[in-house]
Enzyme design. Sequence first.
Site, PDB file in Angstrom:
ATOM      1  N   ILE A  61       0.832  -1.199   0.000  1.00 34.59           N
ATOM      2  CA  ILE A  61       0.000   0.000   0.000  1.00 34.59           C
ATOM      3  C   ILE A  61       0.869   1.253   0.000  1.00 34.59           C
ATOM      4  O   ILE A  61       1.976   1.252   0.553  1.00 34.59           O
ATOM      5  CB  ILE A  61      -0.968  -0.024   1.214  1.00 34.59           C
ATOM      6  CG1 ILE A  61      -2.122   0.955   1.029  1.00 34.59           C
ATOM      7  CG2 ILE A  61      -0.225   0.211   2.522  1.00 34.59           C
ATOM      8  CD1 ILE A  61      -3.286   0.698   1.984  1.00 34.59           C
ATOM      9  N   CYS A  62       0.375   2.294  -0.652  1.00 31.39           N
ATOM     10  CA  CYS A  62       1.011   3.624  -0.608  1.00 31.39           C
ATOM     11  C   CYS A  62      -0.112   4.638  -0.417  1.00 31.39           C
ATOM     12  O   CYS A  62      -1.132   4.322   0.191  1.00 31.39           O
ATOM     13  CB  CYS A  62       1.838   3.880  -1.875  1.00 31.39           C
ATOM     14  SG  CYS A  62       0.886   3.979  -3.402  1.00 31.39           S
ATOM     15  N   ARG A  63       0.026   5.840  -0.920  1.00 28.72           N
ATOM     16  CA  ARG A  63      -1.025   6.850  -0.759  1.00 28.72           C
ATOM     17  C   ARG A  63      -2.196   6.591  -1.698  1.00 28.72           C
ATOM     18  O   ARG A  63      -3.350   6.600  -1.297  1.00 28.72           O
ATOM     19  CB  ARG A  63      -0.462   8.247  -0.994  1.00 28.72           C
ATOM     20  CG  ARG A  63      -1.485   9.356  -0.812  1.00 28.72           C
ATOM     21  CD  ARG A  63      -0.826  10.732  -0.977  1.00 28.72           C
ATOM     22  NE  ARG A  63      -1.769  11.773  -0.682  1.00 28.72           N
ATOM     23  CZ  ARG A  63      -2.540  12.363  -1.598  1.00 28.72           C
ATOM     24  NH1 ARG A  63      -2.474  11.986  -2.864  1.00 28.72           N
ATOM     25  NH2 ARG A  63      -3.379  13.315  -1.255  1.00 28.72           N
TER      26      ARG A  63
END
Length: 110
Positions: A61-63
């Site tokens: 996951i990232c932004r």
Amino acid sequence: MNPAEVPTVDVPELPAEFALLDVRENYEWAAGHAPGAVHIPMSELPGRVAELPAADQLYVICRSGVRSANVAAWLNGQGREAVNVAGGMQSWQAHGRPMVTEQGAEPQVV
């Protein structure tokens, strides 16, 4: 593997138990993150592979889901089973998933 070909899951379809790798920068992590996630910024990952959870499948996951798609593609190329979390922490927050900070401040996605 091309990032567009990476296995992807939407936040509501995440399994009940899963290993989550957060690849955002330190300031993004500090603002708010998923409880229990492992934090290794994307730029540091090649040198910190040994710190990855030993799970059969790793959710990344990232932004917004772009960096995590690239990381998942790279991990799959390294022989790991990695799945991109579509929409990233923005989707995580929008779906009301729990978020925490180490400082006790109100968690947010930046």
